[in-house]
Design an enzyme around this catalytic site. Structure first.
Site, PDB file in Angstrom:
ATOM      1  NE  ARG A  80      -3.705  -2.437   2.428  1.00 49.72           N
ATOM      2  CZ  ARG A  80      -3.472  -3.523   2.708  1.00 49.72           C
ATOM      3  NH1 ARG A  80      -2.171  -4.111   2.750  1.00 49.72           N
ATOM      4  NH2 ARG A  80      -4.269  -4.520   2.498  1.00 49.72           N
ATOM      5  CG  HIS A 105      -0.967  -5.632  -4.189  1.00 46.94           C
ATOM      6  ND1 HIS A 105       0.275  -5.437  -3.395  1.00 46.94           N
ATOM      7  CD2 HIS A 105      -1.682  -6.636  -3.649  1.00 46.94           C
ATOM      8  CE1 HIS A 105       0.155  -6.297  -2.478  1.00 46.94           C
ATOM      9  NE2 HIS A 105      -0.873  -7.030  -2.550  1.00 46.94           N
ATOM     10  CG  HIS A 179       0.486 -11.742  -3.863  1.00 41.54           C
ATOM     11  ND1 HIS A 179      -0.550 -12.389  -3.142  1.00 41.54           N
ATOM     12  CD2 HIS A 179       0.230 -10.316  -3.259  1.00 41.54           C
ATOM     13  CE1 HIS A 179      -0.981 -11.667  -2.154  1.00 41.54           C
ATOM     14  NE2 HIS A 179      -0.320 -10.469  -2.071  1.00 41.54           N
ATOM     15  CB  VAL A 180       3.607 -17.629  -5.147  1.00 44.83           C
ATOM     16  CG1 VAL A 180       4.966 -17.658  -4.413  1.00 44.83           C
ATOM     17  CG2 VAL A 180       3.221 -19.174  -5.414  1.00 44.83           C
ATOM     18  CE1 TYR A 181      -2.824 -15.682  -0.076  1.00 41.80           C
ATOM     19  CE2 TYR A 181      -2.451 -14.962  -2.339  1.00 41.80           C
ATOM     20  CZ  TYR A 181      -2.978 -14.699  -0.912  1.00 41.80           C
ATOM     21  OH  TYR A 181      -3.512 -13.697  -0.652  1.00 41.80           O
ATOM     22  CG  ASP A 251      -1.708  -8.176   5.044  1.00 41.79           C
ATOM     23  OD1 ASP A 251      -0.679  -8.474   4.446  1.00 41.79           O
ATOM     24  OD2 ASP A 251      -2.654  -7.501   4.805  1.00 41.79           O
ATOM     25  CD  GLU A 313       2.799 -10.463  -0.623  1.00 43.39           C
ATOM     26  OE1 GLU A 313       2.570  -9.148  -0.965  1.00 43.39           O
ATOM     27  OE2 GLU A 313       1.926 -10.743   0.444  1.00 43.39           O
TER      28      GLU A 313
END
Length: 349
Positions: A80, A105, A179-181, A251, A313
């Protein structure tokens, strides 16, 4: 190394191609030209069962319509930007905002929404997808025309290397990430709370209003944010710490210590035996645990549960342009932005 490609659909009349890299050890990586997005990472478990260990949408249309950032290249700026505003060289810039009064983003048309060009390079030991795009001056409010290359390389040593290079014709900001999970169980209906995380970090960034950094860097010791000796991710959901309660998990940015030869992070899942070691030259890693369930779209035909995956990230600290002591994310003409993150996949018996 084996390489294949297929056209999976169109976005705004342009074909979208998915490329699959496969190594001799049963690991394969698929990424598409929309958003330079990784859509599948197949990996065997300790019993030889191969499953996808990342979150991925059911269709290309879902990526375009819902924009969950799964596996996508994020930029120009990850995270952000307060009020979508910053000053650079005594000039004020107002970005296009897309999360309340802030930019998230990279804005409403970030790099994850672009159709990238791609080239394949392969040898006996590794194969790469080189994605390239040009982000025009003024895109999402950013100054400067930005030329970006993101490369995904899969090696016979079971490493996925993510490298970034960028140049600009005007002073601008650049702080990308992927931004892979991960869900190393291979079952996205199984939450990642029992995954073990070891993290070479003693400091995390506090979140203030609207999940923006408050500017404070806090010691992790004695808090749920201390993973130097490893621990289960469940601590983030179970603890009564005001920072975990604020977002129902993590987060948060964690500053990395970068001890020579040691992974910056190790994520593992005991039942499958799978683990991933992360190495990066970036200052921090933002860890997000998919803290809310989602029913607007499906994965494998089912709504997405809370804690379905975890992101690691790697990037500079978020909102660095507006936070004193968070580092410099300015890219100037004549400079080359270069960064690398490596994920090494292993299986323990």
């Amino acid at each position: 190394m084996k390489v294949s490609e297929t056209i999976i659909g169109q976005v705004n009349g342009t074909d979208i191609t998915a490329y699959t890299l496969t190594n001799p050890n049963g690991i394969s990586l698929t990424a598409m030209t929309y958003g330079a997005t990784i859509t599948e990472l197949l990996m065997p478990d300790k019993n030889g069962k191969t499953e996808n260990v990342i979150l991925a949408m059911d269709s290309l249309d879902d990526y375009v319509t819902h924009r969950p950032y799964y596996g996508a290249t994020i930029g120009r700026i990850a995270g952000r930007i307060t009020k979508g505003a910053f000053a650079l060289d005594d000039k004020s810039h107002q970005l296009v905002v897309n999360e309340g009064a802030n930019q998230l983003h990279g804005g409403p048309a970030g790099l994850d929404t672009r159709v990238w060009d791609a080239e394949i390079q392969a040898s006996a030991d590794e194969a790469s997808i080189h994605f390239t795009t040009t982000d025009a001056d003024g895109a999402n409010g950013y100054p400067g025309t930005l030329s970006v290359t993101v490369s995904y390389t899969l090696t016979t040593d079971n490493e996925w290397k993510v490298t970034y290079r960028a140049t600009t014709d005007q002073a601008t900001l650049f702080n990308p990430t992927n931004h892979v999970y991960f869900n190393l169980s291979g079952d996205i209906n199984k939450p990642i709370l029992q995954h073990e995380l070891q993290l070479n970090s003693a400091v995390f960034a506090e979140l203030g209003d609207e999940n923006l950094p408050s500017g404070a860097l806090l010691p992790a010791e004695g808090t749920p944010f201390d993973f130097r000796n490893g621990g289960k991710l469940a601590i983030a959901a179970e603890q009564n710490h005001p920072q975990t309660q604020k977002v129902a998990g993590f987060d948060h940015p964690f500053l990395l210590q970068h001890d020579d030869g040691k992974p910056d992070a190790i994520l593992s899942e005991a039942e499958s035996g799978r683990s991933v070691k992360m190495y990066t030259d970036q200052d921090c890693v933002v860890i997000y645990m998919h803290n809310a369930a989602i029913d607007k779209y499906t994965i494998a035909g089912k709504p997405v549960i809370q804690y379905a995956g975890i992101t690691l990230e790697t990037q500079a600290l978020p909102d660095a342009i507006n936070q004193e002591g968070f580092g410099d994310i300015t890219l100037r003409p004549g400079e080359v932005y270069a960064a690398e993150t490596i994920y090494k996949f292993e299986v323990q018996d």
